[in-house]
Design a protein around this motif. Structure first.
Motif, mmCIF file in Angstrom:
data_model
loop_
_atom_site.group_PDB
_atom_site.id
_atom_site.type_symbol
_atom_site.label_atom_id
_atom_site.label_comp_id
_atom_site.label_asym_id
_atom_site.label_seq_id
_atom_site.Cartn_x
_atom_site.Cartn_y
_atom_site.Cartn_z
ATOM 1 N N GLY A 178 36.019 -13.385 -11.250
ATOM 2 C CA GLY A 178 36.675 -14.388 -12.081
ATOM 3 C C GLY A 178 35.459 -15.112 -11.179
ATOM 4 N N MET A 179 34.570 -15.803 -11.817
ATOM 5 C CA MET A 179 33.479 -16.846 -11.082
ATOM 6 C C MET A 179 32.917 -17.674 -12.186
ATOM 7 S SD MET A 179 33.132 -16.625 -7.861
ATOM 8 C CE MET A 179 33.504 -15.285 -5.936
ATOM 9 N N SER A 195 35.290 -8.505 -20.051
ATOM 10 C CA SER A 195 33.856 -9.431 -20.176
ATOM 11 C C SER A 195 33.015 -10.586 -21.591
ATOM 12 C CB SER A 195 33.421 -8.226 -19.805
ATOM 13 O OG SER A 195 31.978 -8.228 -19.613
ATOM 14 N N ASN A 196 33.400 -9.567 -22.805
ATOM 15 C CA ASN A 196 33.195 -10.696 -23.610
ATOM 16 C C ASN A 196 33.288 -11.314 -23.721
ATOM 17 O OD1 ASN A 196 32.607 -7.039 -25.308
ATOM 18 N ND2 ASN A 196 31.662 -7.986 -23.834
ATOM 19 N N LEU A 197 34.439 -11.909 -23.541
ATOM 20 C CA LEU A 197 35.375 -13.291 -23.649
ATOM 21 C C LEU A 197 34.905 -14.115 -22.214
ATOM 22 C CD1 LEU A 197 38.705 -11.683 -25.022
ATOM 23 C CD2 LEU A 197 37.249 -13.433 -26.746
ATOM 24 N N ALA A 248 32.350 -8.963 -13.982
ATOM 25 C CA ALA A 248 32.511 -9.739 -15.923
ATOM 26 C C ALA A 248 33.312 -9.410 -16.359
ATOM 27 C CB ALA A 248 31.043 -9.644 -16.362
ATOM 28 N N GLY A 249 34.395 -8.196 -16.268
ATOM 29 C CA GLY A 249 35.793 -8.220 -17.256
ATOM 30 C C GLY A 249 36.206 -9.290 -15.960
ATOM 31 N N THR A 250 37.990 -9.615 -16.618
ATOM 32 C CA THR A 250 38.325 -10.080 -15.612
ATOM 33 C C THR A 250 39.661 -9.542 -14.876
ATOM 34 O OG1 THR A 250 39.302 -11.235 -17.763
ATOM 35 C CG2 THR A 250 37.924 -12.182 -16.978
ATOM 36 N N SER A 251 40.036 -8.075 -15.145
ATOM 37 C CA SER A 251 40.983 -7.098 -14.915
ATOM 38 C C SER A 251 40.818 -5.908 -14.086
ATOM 39 C CB SER A 251 41.917 -7.338 -15.295
ATOM 40 O OG SER A 251 42.942 -6.494 -15.450
ATOM 41 N N PHE A 252 41.373 -5.302 -13.297
ATOM 42 C CA PHE A 252 40.986 -3.691 -13.770
ATOM 43 C C PHE A 252 41.846 -3.364 -14.349
ATOM 44 C CE2 PHE A 252 38.499 -2.716 -9.160
ATOM 45 C CZ PHE A 252 38.066 -3.407 -9.585
#
Ligand code: GUN
Ligand code: ZN
Length: 433
Positions: free
Chosen positions: A84-85, A293-295, A322-326
């Protein structure tokens, strides 16, 4: 005789791909899962299954869903801190956030702390197996395999190979990368449930010599895996083709090095030509869709319908950081939205298959994980359908209207579920959440 444990609950798993047949799953609304010595020895309707055994401990999860643990086929453990950067697309994101964070893994203590956090975070989210990138530092691989071994968890990982276009503290050489990878393969591959993944990061960060060395390693150790990134971002593709001007497309860069095989796992694959898709399919390679991640990086919309039309093997993954959730539930939810934008309302059975049995098959691990069939490891999760007011009111509505079906239950978990719905996670029959 060692102890038997019988878990009672709603039991669900896949027996085939939902694209092969409609009823590709087993579902026992009042079911039982029987575990002995960390293995599943039986699974079926509660009453009949229970009657086959005389002496067992009963763990009652009635009303909860028992299903195989999730498999995350593409994730970066050193990127947990930089999830989330703000504000960048792939190449700037790597330079500004990723590479600085990965440099800290030169410290084995830091790597050990992060490996423990990472594995606990997987378990919290119901993920029991992953294929993870480490960093260029061999000690980062040692740290992750070591913590995974404490849990007897099925872990696939490898040292990142990168000998160009990265800070000095993060580069190896073709020769050093090969010998460090070989040492790690000899030490870890096939030890317990650990598997080694030869990991050239992507063509931009690997010289031709390094890619060839990676291909050579795989030839020497053919039951290792290969993972890399392919066709994620338009600037990445342009840069790759300018570094490899005599290749007709991105995939050819990897083909020339012998890296496109039945044990190769390619992250993203958003902007592929039909020819690249067909060649991946012919090689039996695996394509990993990472929707959050792609979004998040604005990379593009993966076209699952095109992939299905060609028949490629596709799986889902988080691609943290880059993905925003585990959470693979969150990931499934975002994959649905991406496919909606492509005009393809993907079924929840298709998305769930790509996080369980479909991923296990793609990774040649379906004898061990991905389903609740007899002889598989007891890597399973207990899922609560309704843990938030919004989930509760949706459930009440569907029950009231006679629509509390399996499909509606699973689709709700996919759309508004997350780590809070994972009540318990078991790895080889031991509760780890
Ligand atoms: N391509 C090369 N390295 C990476 C990475 O760490 N994350 C993503 N999303 N793409 C990459
Ligand atoms: Zn990645």
């Amino acid at each position: 005789m060692s102890e038997l444990t019988l878990y009672r609950g709603e039991v669900f798993d896949f027996i085939d791909s939902p694209s092969n047949k409609k009823e590709a799953y087993r579902y026992f609304p009042d079911g039982a899962l029987v575990v002995q010595d960390g293995q599943i020895i039986d699974c079926g309707p509660f009453k009949e299954t229970k009657d086959r055994y005389t002496d067992f401990e009963l763990v009652d999860y009635s009303g909860k869903l028992l299903m195989p643990g999730f498999i995350d086929s593409h994730i970066h453990y050193p990127q947990a801190e930089i999830i989330g950067m703000y504000g960048k697309q792939l190449l700037d994101w790597l330079g500004d956030y990723t590479f600085p964070a990965e440099q800290s893994f030169a410290s084995p203590e830091h790597a050990g702390r992060m490996a423990r956090f990472f594995i606990q975070e997987l378990f919290r989210n119901g993920t029991t197996t992953c294929m993870a990138y480490a960093t260029v530092h061999p000690a980062s691989v040692t740290a992750l395999f070591s913590v995974a071994s404490e849990y007897d968890m099925c872990m696939l990982t490898g040292k990142v190979l990168m000998d160009r276009n990265a800070p000095a503290g993060l580069t190896d050489t073709a020769e050093r990368g090969e010998s460090e990878s070989r040492n790690l393969i000899e030490t870890w591959h096939g030890k317990g449930r650990n598997r080694y993944v030869i990991t050239p990061r992507f063509a931009i960060s690997c010289s031709t010599e390094q890619l060839i060395a990676a291909g050579r390693l795989h030839e020497q150790y053919p039951d290792t895996y290969i993972q890399t990134h392919l066709s994620e971002n338009k600037d990445e593709i342009d840069s790759t083709l300018s570094l490899c001007p005599d290749c007709r497309d991105y995939l050819e860069v990897y083909e020339r090095a012998g890296l496109v095989t039945g044990r190769s796992v390619f992250g993203h694959c958003i902007h592929l030509s039909d020819s690249e898709c067909r060649r991946l399919d012919e090689a039996g390679s695996v394509v990993v869709h990472c929707p959050t991640s792609n979004l998040f990086l604005g990379s593009g919309l993966f076209d699952m319908r095109q992939a299905n039309r060609i028949g490629m093997q596709t799986v889902l993954a988080t691609d943290v950081g880059a993905g925003t959730s585990f959470s693979l539930l969150r990931t499934m939810g975002e994959s649905y939205k991406v496919q909606q934008l492509n005009g393809y309302p993907m079924s929840v059975f298709e998305s769930l298959y790509k996080c369980t049995l479909g991923a296990a098959k793609a990774l040649h691990l379906d004898d061990e994980i991905g389903s609740l069939r007899k002889g598989r490891k007891a890597d399973f999760i207990v899922v609560d359908y309704a843990v938030t007011p919004s989930q509760q009111i949706r459930m009440d509505y569907l029950i009231r209207n006679g629509q509390w079906t399996l499909e509606n239950k699973l689709f709700g978990l996919q759309t508004i579920g997350d780590d809070r719905n994972i009540q318990a996670t078991y790895v080889v029959g031991k509760q780890v959440k």
